[in-house]
Design an enzyme around this catalytic site. Sequence first.
Site, PDB file in Angstrom:
ATOM      1  N   GLU A 179     -11.739 -17.052   4.087  1.00 26.41           N
ATOM      2  CA  GLU A 179     -10.324 -16.341   4.327  1.00 26.41           C
ATOM      3  C   GLU A 179      -9.443 -16.753   3.131  1.00 26.41           C
ATOM      4  OE1 GLU A 179     -10.241 -16.459   9.052  1.00 26.41           O
ATOM      5  OE2 GLU A 179      -8.761 -17.458   7.946  1.00 26.41           O
ATOM      6  N   GLU A 377     -16.704 -16.119  12.162  1.00 29.87           N
ATOM      7  CA  GLU A 377     -15.886 -16.738  13.041  1.00 29.87           C
ATOM      8  C   GLU A 377     -15.565 -15.685  13.999  1.00 29.87           C
ATOM      9  OE1 GLU A 377     -12.344 -18.746  11.486  1.00 29.87           O
ATOM     10  OE2 GLU A 377     -13.513 -19.659  10.093  1.00 29.87           O
TER      11      GLU A 377
END
Length: 474
Positions: A179, A377
């Site tokens: 991320e 995720e």
Amino acid sequence: MNHTELKDIEQQAIQYRFPSDFWWGSSASATQTEGTVEGDGKGPNIWDYWFEQEPNRFYDGVGPADTSRFYTRYKEDIALMKELGHNSFRFSISWSRLFPAGRGAINQQAVQFYNAVIEELRQADIEPFVNLYHFDLPMALQEKGGWVNRETVEAYVDYANTCFELFADRVAKWFTHNEPIVPVEGGYLYDFHYPNEVDFGKAVQVGYHTLLSSASAIKAYREGGYKGKIGIILNLTPTYPRSQHPADVQAAEICDAFFNRSFLDPSVTGEFNPLLVELLRQEGFVPSMEDGDREIICKGTVDLLGINYYQPRRVKARESLPNPDAPFVPERFFDYYVMPGRKMNEMRGWEIYEKGIYDILTNVRQNYGNIECFISENGMGVQGEEKFRDAQGMIHDEYRIDFIREHLKWVQRAISEGSNVKGYHLWTFMDNWSWTNAYKNRYGFVSVDLQNEGKRSVKQSGHWFKQVIENNGF
């Protein structure tokens, strides 16, 4: 009826089936799980420092030293992963554990620890997926300017090369960043990561250097001749316009360019998003670049894309003019939109929109060459889960089972339509420390009882997920 006939009936009853080689598992990060043990040789990272300076900004005053102690309990935790059927597990290496000063001398205790973790996973038939950077910059590098300073790119490539040399003979799945847009947002736009600055020019430079570091590490990996795959993990939050009015649609396109395509386009295609480039030029925020960077980024595309998905992003055209004297932020071009009737995880404050995961995978299939990818995720954070614990000690988290099941239905549909998605990892295996939220919201298959020496106990969702893995569907 014999056992074989019973299994045949069970298999026939499976409505949502996944490929036989599907990657089932979970993800975690170093800072959120390892903890600090006296004498472990680890250097401070930005989270250690920030907690030392402002402990009041962390939920219940719990800092990163007090995590689930994977550093000392990894054997127990990996045994639990095996028991629950994992065939893969993503974790990160702590840069400041391996290089306490960010570069220079290596901490041999860290080498021993990560070697032991990798070996323990392999012996349990769980493939290690290794991520190099998960928000945890060594403080020694932050003191020199952090990701604003180009020297951090050089230090990162040295760190990545060292990891490849040490562990790539046993690790075949590597990821440069998790991320990467989040430290840009948190550290330089919205004040939820250290160094808590609000400076769009620095944000752009941090994003550019992060992207350059990823492409440079990929270049180093390929030049090293390692026999594996290297990718990046992006939180691809789909952006939905309030309506099909041209102003709403344009607002969504601009938002998507800032928060998704800024890293997705160059990481997968080697090209910068044209809309983002034009906006940065118009506003005078083009990052500082050097000769040769363009070729590195062009060639440094990923083999494998990790996709993190939790919630959608909904936007509309701005309803008022922005303050011309306020710090520049992407919201100068759009407003967020709260859709009436949306389904919510009220405890986390996030919308639950399962189809979003399908929309991401369809976009990747149609517009990004159907690159090999996986859900790295997906998860549901819930506060106060202890109230769902029964007399035998198990937490009944049917809400998490429903959350996973409904997302997996959309993943399976994407697969049936040709999406090249290879696996699903839940965030996370066991309840862990979540940055400034600390242990406020729990995400794990496994409960961690902080009041009872971190005792582990499997939640109902963990048992359910084991059955899904065994049946390769549900």
